[in-house]
Design a protein around this motif. Sequence first.
Motif, PDB file in Angstrom:
ATOM      1  N   HIS A 137      -7.690  -4.762  -3.332  1.00  8.78           N
ATOM      2  CA  HIS A 137      -6.278  -4.743  -3.740  1.00  8.78           C
ATOM      3  C   HIS A 137      -5.514  -3.704  -2.918  1.00  8.78           C
ATOM      4  O   HIS A 137      -6.107  -3.017  -2.086  1.00  8.78           O
ATOM      5  CB  HIS A 137      -6.185  -4.379  -5.230  1.00  8.78           C
ATOM      6  N   ARG A 138      -4.233  -3.519  -3.214  1.00  5.83           N
ATOM      7  CA  ARG A 138      -3.460  -2.384  -2.735  1.00  5.83           C
ATOM      8  C   ARG A 138      -3.090  -1.528  -3.948  1.00  5.83           C
ATOM      9  O   ARG A 138      -3.183  -1.969  -5.092  1.00  5.83           O
ATOM     10  CB  ARG A 138      -2.160  -2.826  -2.024  1.00  5.83           C
ATOM     11  N   SER A 139      -2.634  -0.312  -3.677  1.00  5.84           N
ATOM     12  CA  SER A 139      -2.227   0.526  -4.811  1.00  5.84           C
ATOM     13  C   SER A 139      -0.985  -0.043  -5.486  1.00  5.84           C
ATOM     14  O   SER A 139      -0.781   0.128  -6.679  1.00  5.84           O
ATOM     15  CB  SER A 139      -2.009   1.966  -4.352  1.00  5.84           C
ATOM     16  N   GLY A 140      -0.149  -0.761  -4.731  1.00  3.30           N
ATOM     17  CA  GLY A 140       0.963  -1.499  -5.334  1.00  3.30           C
ATOM     18  C   GLY A 140       0.540  -2.953  -5.473  1.00  3.30           C
ATOM     19  O   GLY A 140       0.351  -3.627  -4.463  1.00  3.30           O
ATOM     20  N   ILE A 144     -15.891  -5.941  -4.668  1.00  4.14           N
ATOM     21  CA  ILE A 144     -14.429  -5.952  -4.763  1.00  4.14           C
ATOM     22  C   ILE A 144     -13.968  -4.584  -5.246  1.00  4.14           C
ATOM     23  O   ILE A 144     -14.639  -3.925  -6.037  1.00  4.14           O
ATOM     24  CB  ILE A 144     -13.913  -7.057  -5.724  1.00  4.14           C
ATOM     25  N   LYS A 145     -12.817  -4.178  -4.708  1.00  3.83           N
ATOM     26  CA  LYS A 145     -12.205  -2.939  -5.160  1.00  3.83           C
ATOM     27  C   LYS A 145     -10.868  -3.330  -5.758  1.00  3.83           C
ATOM     28  O   LYS A 145      -9.969  -3.775  -5.045  1.00  3.83           O
ATOM     29  CB  LYS A 145     -12.007  -2.037  -3.930  1.00  3.83           C
ATOM     30  N   THR A 146     -10.753  -3.271  -7.062  1.00  2.00           N
ATOM     31  CA  THR A 146      -9.481  -3.654  -7.666  1.00  2.00           C
ATOM     32  C   THR A 146      -9.111  -2.774  -8.851  1.00  2.00           C
ATOM     33  O   THR A 146      -8.561  -3.213  -9.847  1.00  2.00           O
ATOM     34  CB  THR A 146      -9.426  -5.185  -7.954  1.00  2.00           C
ATOM     35  N   GLY A 164       0.810  -1.224   0.000  1.00  3.67           N
ATOM     36  CA  GLY A 164       0.000   0.000   0.000  1.00  3.67           C
ATOM     37  C   GLY A 164       0.837   1.265   0.000  1.00  3.67           C
ATOM     38  O   GLY A 164       2.038   1.242   0.272  1.00  3.67           O
ATOM     39  N   ALA A 165       0.172   2.399  -0.302  1.00  2.00           N
ATOM     40  CA  ALA A 165       0.821   3.715  -0.195  1.00  2.00           C
ATOM     41  C   ALA A 165       0.155   4.537   0.905  1.00  2.00           C
ATOM     42  O   ALA A 165       0.830   5.177   1.706  1.00  2.00           O
ATOM     43  CB  ALA A 165       0.748   4.459  -1.514  1.00  2.00           C
ATOM     44  N   SER A 166      -1.177   4.509   0.929  1.00  5.01           N
ATOM     45  CA  SER A 166      -1.890   5.238   1.988  1.00  5.01           C
ATOM     46  C   SER A 166      -2.217   4.233   3.087  1.00  5.01           C
ATOM     47  O   SER A 166      -3.355   3.850   3.293  1.00  5.01           O
ATOM     48  CB  SER A 166      -3.154   5.895   1.452  1.00  5.01           C
TER      49      SER A 166
HETATM   50  P1  PGA Z   1      -3.331   1.794  -0.539  1.00  4.15           P
HETATM   51  O1  PGA Z   1      -4.693   2.408  -1.077  1.00  4.15           O
HETATM   52  O2  PGA Z   1      -3.193   0.422  -1.076  1.00  4.15           O
HETATM   53  O3  PGA Z   1      -2.321   2.763  -1.064  1.00  4.15           O
HETATM   54  O4  PGA Z   1      -3.425   1.808   0.966  1.00  4.15           O
HETATM   55  C1  PGA Z   1      -5.884   1.697  -1.158  1.00  4.15           C
HETATM   56  C2  PGA Z   1      -6.936   2.234  -0.232  1.00  4.15           C
HETATM   57  O5  PGA Z   1      -6.710   3.206   0.521  1.00  4.15           O
HETATM   58  O6  PGA Z   1      -8.027   1.677  -0.191  1.00  4.15           O
END
Ligand code: PGA
Length: 428
Positions: free
Chosen positions: A366-369, A388-390, A38-40
């Motif tokens: 998913h994750r952003s990465g 699902i969020k992808t 993830g990023a956030s």
């Molecule tokens: P992240 O973002 O994978 O960078 O945490 C996805 C989200 O916040 O749902």
Amino acid sequence: LIRKVLARQVLDSRGNPTVEAEIHLDNGISATAIVPSGASTGSHEALELRDNDKSRYGGKEVGKAVHNIKSRIAPELIGKDATDQAEIDRILIALDGSKNKSVLGANAILAVSLCVARVAAKAVGLPLFKYLGGAQAITLPVPFANLINGGVHSDAPLDFQEFMVVPLGAPSFKEGLRYGVEIFHALKTILQEKKLGTGIGDEGGFAPSVASADQAFGLLMEATEKAGYKPAKDVFYALDAAATELYDQNSKVYGFKKSQPIQLISSHLIELYQELARKYPLVSIEDGMAENDWEGWKQLTQQLGGTLQLVGDDLFVTNKEFLKKGIEEKIANAILIKVNQVGTLTETFQTVEMAKKHGYRVMVSHRSGESEDPFIADLAVALNAGQIKTGSFCRSDRLSKYNQLLRIEELLGENAVYGIKLGDSKDD
Ligand code: PGA
Ligand code: ZN
């Protein structure tokens, strides 16, 4: 029985190193699994172990995690039954011994946990979703497709992170996917015509030069209509504010930075959501408040929880301890499920079980990465999550999940069920 556990460093969709595990059974069957990043991220997520040697890959190498799989985890798993996921995960958790998997690294542990499930499914001759979910695993999830990327996922001057289209009115996953993809293409044309830019963010959504949530949803509505679909009938919308990224703990204020410098207290942010929900057919808001703003979350849930799905991501970090607290305090009404936030499959299942038992909805994410690994597609069906969020409809790290869901839907044939009820999308 497990004969060999291997690991290696591979690259994720942002070009950062990540962990791949590979497991061989004594009957010759093998499988691999790659962990996302993830990023956030929420501050209570399980720890992603990085080497921190700034001279290589900016410190992001995962050599330590790979080493931990080879030298610490592998010897413990040789000879173990791969179909006993609970026992394998128990061993992994005990071997690490820490609360947040900081000793071996959650990336090391999760790679193995996912890989064990995949190799076991192969060994017993079942598709992964069926191996994990049994005969009840028949629900194809509604895609929450992130067509506009803001926040820390793109350079767009948008402080909120994700603006999603949700084809709740479609008759099947395959058709829902088509609605979404056609809207994605329509949006691209609109952005070209308006010269707003068609560059994309980390999750494949556009990163247009618009500076408000109102404008972003306006574009999604326009694209929906251009593609021939009816907002509030065929297609609805969702927001991931990722508000943790905006929150200042000391002043208890949410600060917009990318669009224009605005400071909002919780109640003003809620008013902003209410305004958006009045103007657009919103069905879901994720991380509408910050992970540490439980007072704000309480207000948000009281005011909007009756009409909107309120999803806890950073808030719950897929962890049943945080979810339990949320249930007790009547905060949010849905949970985002990201396997690498908690670090094993067994713990993921436990969290989902608790959520369902208390009437919280579940969205697999998913994750952003990401990577080409489609594990979460099978997971979403296994859990009957219904959502699902992808990401958006370009970048193969996102499409690998959608494509896997197409295969699963085909495999289930007439038994397949699509989606969930949300808002006034379907008759109750
Ligand atoms: P992240 O973002 O994978 O960078 O945490 C996805 C989200 O916040 O749902
Ligand atoms: Zn989120």
